[in-house]
Design a protein around this motif. Structure first.
Motif, PDB file in Angstrom:
ATOM      1  N   ILE A 284       0.976  -1.212  -0.104  1.00  0.00           N
ATOM      2  CA  ILE A 284      -0.228   0.063  -0.095  1.00  0.00           C
ATOM      3  C   ILE A 284       0.718   1.130  -0.059  1.00  0.00           C
ATOM      4  N   ARG A 285       2.008   1.121   0.659  1.00  0.00           N
ATOM      5  CA  ARG A 285       2.916   2.354   0.868  1.00  0.00           C
ATOM      6  C   ARG A 285       3.424   2.728  -0.352  1.00  0.00           C
ATOM      7  N   ARG A 286       3.739   1.811  -1.192  1.00  0.00           N
ATOM      8  CA  ARG A 286       4.518   2.042  -2.509  1.00  0.00           C
ATOM      9  C   ARG A 286       3.419   2.492  -3.654  1.00  0.00           C
ATOM     10  N   ASP A 287       2.162   2.460  -3.444  1.00  0.00           N
ATOM     11  CA  ASP A 287       0.989   2.691  -4.496  1.00  0.00           C
ATOM     12  C   ASP A 287       1.317   3.964  -4.864  1.00  0.00           C
ATOM     13  N   LYS A 288       1.535   4.169  -6.053  1.00  0.00           N
ATOM     14  CA  LYS A 288       1.774   5.424  -6.763  1.00  0.00           C
ATOM     15  C   LYS A 288       0.323   6.478  -6.674  1.00  0.00           C
ATOM     16  N   LEU A 290      -1.619   6.938  -4.044  1.00  0.00           N
ATOM     17  CA  LEU A 290      -1.828   7.512  -2.815  1.00  0.00           C
ATOM     18  C   LEU A 290      -1.017   8.890  -3.093  1.00  0.00           C
ATOM     19  N   SER A 291      -1.771   9.918  -2.464  1.00  0.00           N
ATOM     20  CA  SER A 291      -1.299  11.231  -2.286  1.00  0.00           C
ATOM     21  C   SER A 291      -0.313  11.495  -1.086  1.00  0.00           C
ATOM     22  N   GLY A 292       0.135  12.450  -1.061  1.00  0.00           N
ATOM     23  CA  GLY A 292       1.227  12.789   0.071  1.00  0.00           C
ATOM     24  C   GLY A 292       0.545  12.686   1.179  1.00  0.00           C
ATOM     25  N   ASP A 293      -0.793  13.464   1.483  1.00  0.00           N
ATOM     26  CA  ASP A 293      -1.607  13.323   2.715  1.00  0.00           C
ATOM     27  C   ASP A 293      -1.825  11.888   3.101  1.00  0.00           C
ATOM     28  N   GLU A 294      -2.250  11.138   2.282  1.00  0.00           N
ATOM     29  CA  GLU A 294      -2.594   9.796   2.418  1.00  0.00           C
ATOM     30  C   GLU A 294      -1.453   9.037   2.886  1.00  0.00           C
ATOM     31  N   ARG A 295      -0.077   9.454   2.471  1.00  0.00           N
ATOM     32  CA  ARG A 295       0.934   8.512   2.763  1.00  0.00           C
ATOM     33  C   ARG A 295       1.480   8.954   4.304  1.00  0.00           C
ATOM     34  N   ASN A 296       1.140  10.353   4.441  1.00  0.00           N
ATOM     35  CA  ASN A 296       1.546  10.757   5.867  1.00  0.00           C
ATOM     36  C   ASN A 296       0.390   9.990   6.944  1.00  0.00           C
ATOM     37  N   ALA A 437      -7.605   5.598   6.711  1.00  0.00           N
ATOM     38  CA  ALA A 437      -7.515   4.870   5.412  1.00  0.00           C
ATOM     39  C   ALA A 437      -7.579   5.519   4.195  1.00  0.00           C
ATOM     40  N   PRO A 438      -6.453   5.162   3.124  1.00  0.00           N
ATOM     41  CA  PRO A 438      -6.480   5.821   1.919  1.00  0.00           C
ATOM     42  C   PRO A 438      -7.905   5.605   0.989  1.00  0.00           C
ATOM     43  N   LYS A 439      -8.336   6.398   0.197  1.00  0.00           N
ATOM     44  CA  LYS A 439      -9.887   6.113  -0.346  1.00  0.00           C
ATOM     45  C   LYS A 439      -9.777   4.753  -1.349  1.00  0.00           C
ATOM     46  N   LYS A 440      -8.852   4.660  -1.737  1.00  0.00           N
ATOM     47  CA  LYS A 440      -8.300   3.399  -2.728  1.00  0.00           C
ATOM     48  C   LYS A 440      -8.587   2.116  -1.657  1.00  0.00           C
ATOM     49  N   TYR A 441      -8.171   2.162  -0.515  1.00  0.00           N
ATOM     50  CA  TYR A 441      -8.181   1.084   0.278  1.00  0.00           C
ATOM     51  C   TYR A 441      -9.084   1.026   1.700  1.00  0.00           C
TER      52      TYR A 441
END
Length: 506
Positions: A284-288, A290-296, A437-441
């Motif tokens: 999930i962390r490597r998913d391109k 994801l936005s910067g906010d979602e990674r944080n 949770a990131p929207k995608k996940y």
């Protein structure tokens, strides 16, 4: 574990049209009674068997048990518990891609029932096969039945919704409370396998209730959300067959060499339980996308995940370490009344039923006064409390040295402290999981939360295997308790850093 809060399950539920019915269940849709009774009987079977599991594993052959060492018995218990929560992740996926929630729950219940009856057969091979069945069935059922409660309320603003989930979760705790009193007594005092058979009967009653009352459930629960195309399905089956075949060949070779023991399976499943959470987070962390906010936010969530894993590592020892302490080091008599040691397993659900409304009121009361602790602080409190419970256990173990039987009040206090910690950490963890949770996940993050339980139980299994009987010492209790307390202190000290990573989530 405490149940999933209503708002979490509601967000996961799909909007559907409720079938009109004149009759209700305490003012709620009739389908709620079906799910209430199904979950109550499933939890009755699950916690009843769990109360007996480690005791049966370590009981000598002369007393009808398997005669395993305490460390091996505790490790098997920990791995079994880890697999139950690990398999909840594919359980939700199978519902979304293959069968739909209603069919998945029915199949899961049937597999659980078969597993319990396999445990009732007095043969070691069928016993471990039965444990595998129960873990698989629990993963299928646990991942979907709460979502089906949400399906009963098409309108997300339905004022009955929160009350419906409260009634449903009362069924969980009623089943968990009654199970050790009934199944534990029969298994411990009459016959182990008769106790396991009673767990199977309990699941059978839940399954019959589910099938008969199925007509009251929402039609939404039949829908397969994202059916898998035939080509993709065949590709997945080929990959699954490959890995299964590889495992069979590997363990077959070990068996032919004459070195196959239960420890091979314990270590293999432990590694799986530890590696999968790391792989999932890394993917999930490597998913391109994801936005910067979602990674944080995901980075912030890792703090909560690690703290939760440490919490569950200690908390889930109630059925293993604490169960053995209750049997071997605790007097089974209080105020002139004798009782089986498995009865201690009923304390946690009893405390939850008594204290959950108090905590629900407390957070609202504090929030109105602007004093509601942040998520990180609540996690810190929960971690410190679970650590404190094992400091109490250290004192109890020291008091039991030399073969002395300590008063049952020691364990009553331990379970009380753990329950307060659970009510502080677990519901908050479920809620923050959905918020970060990131929207995608979004739909997968709840399964990732359960992986914290898997990771914690696997760490416990590693320690139990490495330390052996020393895992039951007062020193071991002290080290684990201090480690959990330090995790709580770290959450408090770095709360501002975690808060910054959480962004707009409070």
């Amino acid at each position: 574990m405490s149940p999933i809060p209503a708002e979490v399950a509601v967000e996961a539920a799909s909007v559907a049209r409720e079938t009109p019915s004149r009759k209700t269940f305490f003012g709620h849709p009739r389908g709620l009674s079906t799910l209430f009774m199904t979950e109550m009987w499933e939890r009755f079977s699950f916690y009843g068997m769990r109360a007996l599991l480690v005791l049966y594993l370590v009981a000598p052959h002369s007393k009808g048990g398997l005669g395993l060492g305490a460390a091996t018995g505790m490790a098997i218990y920990s791995i079994y518990n880890a697999m139950v929560y690990l398999l909840a992740l594919p359980g939700g996926w199978i519902s979304d891609r293959f069968w739909g929630a209603r069919k998945t729950v029915m199949i899961g219940g049937a597999i659980i029932m078969i597993g319990h009856f396999l445990l009732a057969v007095p043969a070691e091979f069928s016993f471990f096969i039965g444990l595998g069945f129960i873990a698989v069935g629990s993963g299928l059922l646990k991942a979907n039945i709460s979502t089906m409660v949400g399906h009963l309320y098409p309108d997300k603003n339905d004022p009955r919704r929160d009350g419906g989930f409260t009634i449903f979760y009362m069924g969980i705790n009623l089943g968990a409370f009654a199970a050790p009193l009934v199944i534990g007594t029969v298994g411990q005092n009459v016959n182990w396998h008769l106790g396991f058979a009673l767990a199977g009967v309990g699941m059978a009653l839940g399954l019959i209730n589910y099938i008969v009352g199925g007509r009251h459930l929402s039609e939404q629960s039949k829908i397969v959300a994202s059916p898998m195309p035939r080509a993709e399905r065949m590709s997945m089956l080929r990959k699954a067959a490959f890995w299964l075949g590889l495992a069979v060949v590997f363990f077959g070779a070990v068996a032919v060499s004459g070195h196959l023991t239960v420890n091979w399976f314990i270590w293999a499943l432990t590694l799986v339980g530890l590696i999968i959470p790391i792989v999932v987070f890394a993917r999930i962390r490597r998913d391109k996308d994801l936005s910067g906010d979602e990674r944080n936010k995901l980075s912030g969530y890792i703090w909560f995940f690690v703290a939760a894993a440490i919490f569950w590592m200690i908390y889930d020892q109630s059925g293993s370490t604490l169960n053995l302490f209750a049997t071997n080091n605790t007097a089974s008599k209080l105020f002139g009344f004798n009782f089986p040691s498995t009865w201690f397993q009923s304390l946690n659900p009893l405390y939850i039923m008594a204290l959950a409304p108090v905590f629900a009121w407390l957070w609202v009361w504090l929030n109105r006064r602007g004093k509601n602790p942040s998520t990180a602080v609540k996690f810190g409190i929960g971690s410190v409390l679970i650590g404190a419970s094992f400091v109490v256990m250290m004192i109890a173990q020291a008091a039991a040295s030399g073969g002395h039987l300590v008063t049952p009040l020691w364990l009553a206090l331990v379970y009380l402290v753990q329950t307060v910690g659970e009510l502080t950490l677990s519901p908050v963890g479920l809620s923050v999981t959905t918020k970060l949770a990131p929207k995608k996940y979004a739909s997968q993050m709840m399964g990732i939360w359960f992986l914290a339980v898997t990771a914690g139980d696997c760490v416990a299994a590693v320690l139990q295997q490495l330390l052996g009987n020393a895992f039951l010492s007062d020193t071991s209790f002290a080290i684990q308790g201090v480690a959990a307390a330090l995790a709580g202190v770290a959450m408090f000290m770095y709360r501002k850093k975690v808060r910054a990573l959480m962004g707009d989530v409070h």
